[in-house]
Scaffold this motif. Structure first.
Motif, PDB file in Angstrom:
ATOM      1  N   LYS A  95       0.959  -1.237  -0.020  1.00 55.56           N
ATOM      2  CA  LYS A  95      -0.065  -0.038   0.147  1.00 55.56           C
ATOM      3  C   LYS A  95       0.736   1.189   0.164  1.00 55.56           C
ATOM      4  CE  LYS A  95      -4.090  -2.359   2.236  1.00 55.56           C
ATOM      5  NZ  LYS A  95      -4.996  -1.797   3.117  1.00 55.56           N
ATOM      6  N   VAL A  96       0.737   2.148  -0.927  1.00 55.63           N
ATOM      7  CA  VAL A  96       1.389   3.621  -1.142  1.00 55.63           C
ATOM      8  C   VAL A  96       0.258   4.687  -0.913  1.00 55.63           C
ATOM      9  CG1 VAL A  96       2.906   4.663  -2.511  1.00 55.63           C
ATOM     10  CG2 VAL A  96       2.896   2.157  -2.461  1.00 55.63           C
ATOM     11  N   LYS A  97       0.651   5.571  -0.262  1.00 54.24           N
ATOM     12  CA  LYS A  97      -0.048   6.841  -0.145  1.00 54.24           C
ATOM     13  C   LYS A  97      -0.218   7.523  -1.360  1.00 54.24           C
ATOM     14  CE  LYS A  97       0.918   7.824   4.836  1.00 54.24           C
ATOM     15  NZ  LYS A  97       1.481   8.847   5.625  1.00 54.24           N
ATOM     16  N   PHE A  98      -1.402   8.086  -1.941  1.00 51.07           N
ATOM     17  CA  PHE A  98      -1.520   8.758  -3.059  1.00 51.07           C
ATOM     18  C   PHE A  98      -0.463   9.827  -3.402  1.00 51.07           C
ATOM     19  CE2 PHE A  98      -3.059  11.990  -5.749  1.00 51.07           C
ATOM     20  CZ  PHE A  98      -3.424  11.307  -7.017  1.00 51.07           C
ATOM     21  N   GLU A  99       0.000  10.457  -2.369  1.00 52.69           N
ATOM     22  CA  GLU A  99       1.000  11.734  -2.535  1.00 52.69           C
ATOM     23  C   GLU A  99       2.209  11.197  -2.755  1.00 52.69           C
ATOM     24  OE1 GLU A  99      -0.484  11.370   1.826  1.00 52.69           O
ATOM     25  OE2 GLU A  99      -1.343  11.724   0.172  1.00 52.69           O
ATOM     26  N   ASP A 100       2.556   9.775  -2.344  1.00 53.47           N
ATOM     27  CA  ASP A 100       3.763   9.196  -2.521  1.00 53.47           C
ATOM     28  C   ASP A 100       3.920   8.652  -3.716  1.00 53.47           C
ATOM     29  OD1 ASP A 100       4.418  10.268   0.073  1.00 53.47           O
ATOM     30  OD2 ASP A 100       3.855   8.400   1.133  1.00 53.47           O
ATOM     31  N   ILE A 101       3.160   8.215  -4.792  1.00 58.62           N
ATOM     32  CA  ILE A 101       2.928   7.597  -5.949  1.00 58.62           C
ATOM     33  C   ILE A 101       4.228   7.980  -6.620  1.00 58.62           C
ATOM     34  CG2 ILE A 101       1.874   7.123  -7.923  1.00 58.62           C
ATOM     35  CD1 ILE A 101      -0.733   6.697  -6.400  1.00 58.62           C
ATOM     36  N   ARG A 102       4.435   9.402  -6.953  1.00 54.11           N
ATOM     37  CA  ARG A 102       5.368   9.915  -7.737  1.00 54.11           C
ATOM     38  C   ARG A 102       6.793   9.603  -7.466  1.00 54.11           C
ATOM     39  NH1 ARG A 102       3.742  13.486 -11.998  1.00 54.11           N
ATOM     40  NH2 ARG A 102       1.727  14.117 -11.736  1.00 54.11           N
ATOM     41  N   LYS A 103       6.975   9.290  -6.212  1.00 58.67           N
ATOM     42  CA  LYS A 103       8.436   8.813  -5.604  1.00 58.67           C
ATOM     43  C   LYS A 103       8.767   7.420  -5.924  1.00 58.67           C
ATOM     44  CE  LYS A 103       7.561  11.524  -1.525  1.00 58.67           C
ATOM     45  NZ  LYS A 103       7.317  11.523  -0.002  1.00 58.67           N
ATOM     46  N   HIS A 104       7.826   6.712  -6.288  1.00 58.64           N
ATOM     47  CA  HIS A 104       8.055   5.315  -6.786  1.00 58.64           C
ATOM     48  C   HIS A 104       8.401   4.992  -8.271  1.00 58.64           C
ATOM     49  CE1 HIS A 104       7.449   3.814  -2.795  1.00 58.64           C
ATOM     50  NE2 HIS A 104       6.597   4.656  -2.702  1.00 58.64           N
ATOM     51  N   LYS A 105       9.245   4.462  -8.795  1.00 57.88           N
ATOM     52  CA  LYS A 105       9.553   4.188 -10.059  1.00 57.88           C
ATOM     53  C   LYS A 105       9.225   2.744 -10.436  1.00 57.88           C
ATOM     54  CE  LYS A 105      11.859   8.110 -11.588  1.00 57.88           C
ATOM     55  NZ  LYS A 105      11.842   8.677 -12.866  1.00 57.88           N
ATOM     56  N   GLY A 106       8.758   2.656 -11.587  1.00 55.03           N
ATOM     57  CA  GLY A 106       8.663   1.279 -12.071  1.00 55.03           C
ATOM     58  C   GLY A 106       9.972   0.916 -12.697  1.00 55.03           C
ATOM     59  N   ARG A 107       9.996  -0.367 -13.252  1.00 57.21           N
ATOM     60  CA  ARG A 107      11.228  -0.877 -13.844  1.00 57.21           C
ATOM     61  C   ARG A 107      10.964  -0.959 -15.416  1.00 57.21           C
ATOM     62  NH1 ARG A 107      11.840  -5.734  -9.713  1.00 57.21           N
ATOM     63  NH2 ARG A 107       9.691  -5.517  -9.582  1.00 57.21           N
ATOM     64  N   THR A 108       9.872  -0.680 -15.879  1.00 54.02           N
ATOM     65  CA  THR A 108       9.455  -0.749 -17.165  1.00 54.02           C
ATOM     66  C   THR A 108      10.085   0.289 -17.825  1.00 54.02           C
ATOM     67  OG1 THR A 108       7.925  -2.409 -16.866  1.00 54.02           O
ATOM     68  CG2 THR A 108       7.947  -1.481 -18.923  1.00 54.02           C
ATOM     69  N   THR A 109      10.785   0.336 -19.096  1.00 52.03           N
ATOM     70  CA  THR A 109      10.979   1.668 -19.698  1.00 52.03           C
ATOM     71  C   THR A 109      10.238   1.809 -20.780  1.00 52.03           C
ATOM     72  OG1 THR A 109      12.360   0.229 -21.553  1.00 52.03           O
ATOM     73  CG2 THR A 109      13.427   0.967 -19.454  1.00 52.03           C
ATOM     74  N   LYS A 110       9.766   2.992 -21.268  1.00 52.69           N
ATOM     75  CA  LYS A 110       9.016   3.237 -22.426  1.00 52.69           C
ATOM     76  C   LYS A 110       9.378   2.384 -23.585  1.00 52.69           C
ATOM     77  CE  LYS A 110       7.085   7.468 -25.030  1.00 52.69           C
ATOM     78  NZ  LYS A 110       6.740   6.437 -25.960  1.00 52.69           N
ATOM     79  N   LYS A 111      10.684   2.535 -23.884  1.00 55.75           N
ATOM     80  CA  LYS A 111      10.963   1.661 -25.063  1.00 55.75           C
ATOM     81  C   LYS A 111      10.536   0.186 -25.041  1.00 55.75           C
ATOM     82  CE  LYS A 111      15.227  -0.049 -27.624  1.00 55.75           C
ATOM     83  NZ  LYS A 111      15.598  -1.349 -27.296  1.00 55.75           N
ATOM     84  N   GLU A 112      10.552  -0.574 -23.888  1.00 58.60           N
ATOM     85  CA  GLU A 112       9.901  -1.908 -23.836  1.00 58.60           C
ATOM     86  C   GLU A 112       8.391  -1.703 -23.960  1.00 58.60           C
ATOM     87  OE1 GLU A 112      12.548  -4.148 -20.377  1.00 58.60           O
ATOM     88  OE2 GLU A 112      11.343  -2.343 -19.492  1.00 58.60           O
ATOM     89  N   LEU A 113       7.824  -0.939 -23.550  1.00 57.91           N
ATOM     90  CA  LEU A 113       6.406  -0.665 -23.736  1.00 57.91           C
ATOM     91  C   LEU A 113       5.998  -0.489 -25.295  1.00 57.91           C
ATOM     92  CD1 LEU A 113       5.126   1.379 -20.832  1.00 57.91           C
ATOM     93  CD2 LEU A 113       4.793  -0.966 -21.110  1.00 57.91           C
TER      94      LEU A 113
END
Length: 66
Positions: free
Chosen positions: A5-23
């Protein structure tokens, strides 16, 4: 799989590992195969897809690009 669980205001602090190129490299077939292989996912019907319509282009801020 673990759910964290992550607070809404903390979402931007978390980075995914998928790159735009991969998508960008994913084909429709790749996506359909992944959905069909996921027991928790359901493919929408053609009628459901029509109900959603075409997504509108959105402006992406510099923060969202990275």
């Amino acid at each position: 799989m673990t759910v964290k669980k992550v607070k809404f205001e903390d979402i931007r602090k978390h980075k995914g590992r998928t790159t735009k190129k991969e998508l960008d490299e994913l084909s429709d077939t790749d996506i359909k195969e992944a959905v069909l292989g996921d027991k928790d996912s359901a493919m929408p019907t053609e009628d459901e897809l029509k109900e959603f319509g075409t997504p509108k282009k959105r402006n992406i801020s510099d923060d969202e690009k990275s």
